[in-house]
Write a protein that holds these residues in place. Structure first.
Motif, mmCIF file in Angstrom:
data_model
loop_
_atom_site.group_PDB
_atom_site.id
_atom_site.type_symbol
_atom_site.label_atom_id
_atom_site.label_comp_id
_atom_site.label_asym_id
_atom_site.label_seq_id
_atom_site.Cartn_x
_atom_site.Cartn_y
_atom_site.Cartn_z
ATOM 1 N N GLU A 30 0.864 -1.178 0.000
ATOM 2 C CA GLU A 30 0.000 0.000 0.000
ATOM 3 C C GLU A 30 0.897 1.224 0.000
ATOM 4 O O GLU A 30 1.977 1.205 0.594
ATOM 5 N N PHE A 31 0.495 2.280 -0.663
ATOM 6 C CA PHE A 31 1.313 3.479 -0.575
ATOM 7 C C PHE A 31 0.458 4.729 -0.558
ATOM 8 O O PHE A 31 -0.647 4.755 -1.095
ATOM 9 N N HIS A 32 1.004 5.728 0.115
ATOM 10 C CA HIS A 32 0.354 7.014 0.238
ATOM 11 C C HIS A 32 1.193 8.034 -0.515
ATOM 12 O O HIS A 32 2.348 8.284 -0.159
ATOM 13 N N ALA A 33 0.605 8.612 -1.554
ATOM 14 C CA ALA A 33 1.346 9.495 -2.458
ATOM 15 C C ALA A 33 1.438 10.909 -1.891
ATOM 16 O O ALA A 33 0.939 11.876 -2.469
ATOM 17 N N ILE A 34 2.103 11.025 -0.747
ATOM 18 C CA ILE A 34 2.265 12.341 -0.144
ATOM 19 C C ILE A 34 3.607 12.925 -0.569
ATOM 20 O O ILE A 34 4.576 12.199 -0.811
ATOM 21 N N GLY A 35 3.672 14.235 -0.673
ATOM 22 C CA GLY A 35 4.868 14.891 -1.146
ATOM 23 C C GLY A 35 5.615 15.629 -0.058
ATOM 24 O O GLY A 35 5.088 15.886 1.033
ATOM 25 N N SER A 36 6.842 15.972 -0.362
ATOM 26 C CA SER A 36 7.676 16.724 0.566
ATOM 27 C C SER A 36 7.238 18.186 0.611
ATOM 28 O O SER A 36 6.893 18.768 -0.413
ATOM 29 N N ARG A 37 7.254 18.752 1.791
ATOM 30 C CA ARG A 37 6.942 20.170 2.007
ATOM 31 C C ARG A 37 5.574 20.571 1.450
ATOM 32 O O ARG A 37 5.397 21.651 0.901
ATOM 33 N N THR A 38 4.630 19.669 1.593
ATOM 34 C CA THR A 38 3.260 19.954 1.163
ATOM 35 C C THR A 38 2.327 20.143 2.349
ATOM 36 O O THR A 38 1.151 20.435 2.165
ATOM 37 N N GLY A 39 2.841 19.912 3.547
ATOM 38 C CA GLY A 39 2.011 19.907 4.735
ATOM 39 C C GLY A 39 1.520 18.512 5.083
ATOM 40 O O GLY A 39 1.109 18.245 6.217
ATOM 41 N N GLU A 40 1.584 17.597 4.107
ATOM 42 C CA GLU A 40 1.088 16.236 4.337
ATOM 43 C C GLU A 40 1.965 15.451 5.302
ATOM 44 O O GLU A 40 1.516 14.478 5.906
ATOM 45 N N THR A 41 3.220 15.864 5.449
ATOM 46 C CA THR A 41 4.120 15.153 6.373
ATOM 47 C C THR A 41 4.062 15.738 7.783
ATOM 48 O O THR A 41 4.814 15.294 8.653
#
Length: 213
Positions: A30-41
């Motif tokens: 499973e993977f979560h397509a979150i990006g760097s410096r997007t607030g998602e982390t």
């Protein structure tokens, strides 16, 4: 076969590494397509996984890893496929593999490419430093070309005829360098061409760098 594997992160050279290794090993995840410096982390959920709010992050069951080089080494050793991925068992061969990995992760990635990244595109965070960028660029070229004869003599891959974690580390750094318009020798371009033919590399590119919009 399900192994309870979850990966967080897309969009960078470092997130490319675990996607590629998982696909090389034929593992479902499973993977979560979150990006760097997007607030998602910086969500509460993610900060439990990695308080440094960095990607990639791999969770295998209850075990969590947060460094790309450590992740791909763990995967290669946990889900060993000796017919495909070199995982040396004797001390000298292990040391030779580690030598490549430590060199690439420190001298090429952290000591060169990421220095450039911090001061080109992220000046609002780290400040502009044109002299540091130029020095890092030259340092990358010096180190990469110093190892080019050894790469040429190694065979198809860095550990001979078998693909390894070191190849994932080096290829992602060379791709990063090309993106940053750092010139590479014919030896390094030939190496990139060989590695780029691997189907898992092509699949990982599609998964890690999804089209925008």
């Amino acid at each position: 076969m399900a192994h309870d594997l979850t990966l967080w992160g897309v969009g960078t050279s470092r997130t490319m590494r675990p996607h590629w290794m998982l696909l090389e090993l034929g593992l479902e995840y499973e993977f979560h397509a979150i990006g760097s410096r997007t607030g998602e982390t910086k969500t509460d959920e993610f900060m439990v996984l990695n308080p440094r709010h960095k990607i990639p992050v791999l969770r295998h069951g209850s075990f969590v890893l947060t460094e790309s080089a450590a992740i791909i080494q763990y995967l290669s050793e946990t889900f060993t496929r000796p017919e495909m991925i070199a995982v040396p068992r004797d001390a000298s061969s292990r040391a030779a593999l580690n030598e490549w990995c430590y060199f690439i992760a420190t001298e090429l990635d952290a000591g060169s490419l990421y220095v450039m990244r911090r001061h080109v595109g992220l000046e609002h965070i780290y400040g502009a430093a044109p002299k540091a960028v130029e020095a890092a660029r030259n340092y990358f070229m010096e180190n990469a070309e110093a190892m080019a004869p050894r790469i040429a003599q190694s065979g198809k891959y860095l550990m001979g005829d078998q693909f390894s974690v070191a190849d994932i580390l080096l290829m992602t750094c060379l791709d990063w360098a090309v993106t940053d318009r750092i010139p590479l020798s014919d030896t390094l371009h030939e190496y990139r061409s060989r590695v780029a033919m691997r189907p898992a590399y092509q699949k990982a590119l599609d998964r890690n760098f999804p089209p925008r919009g």
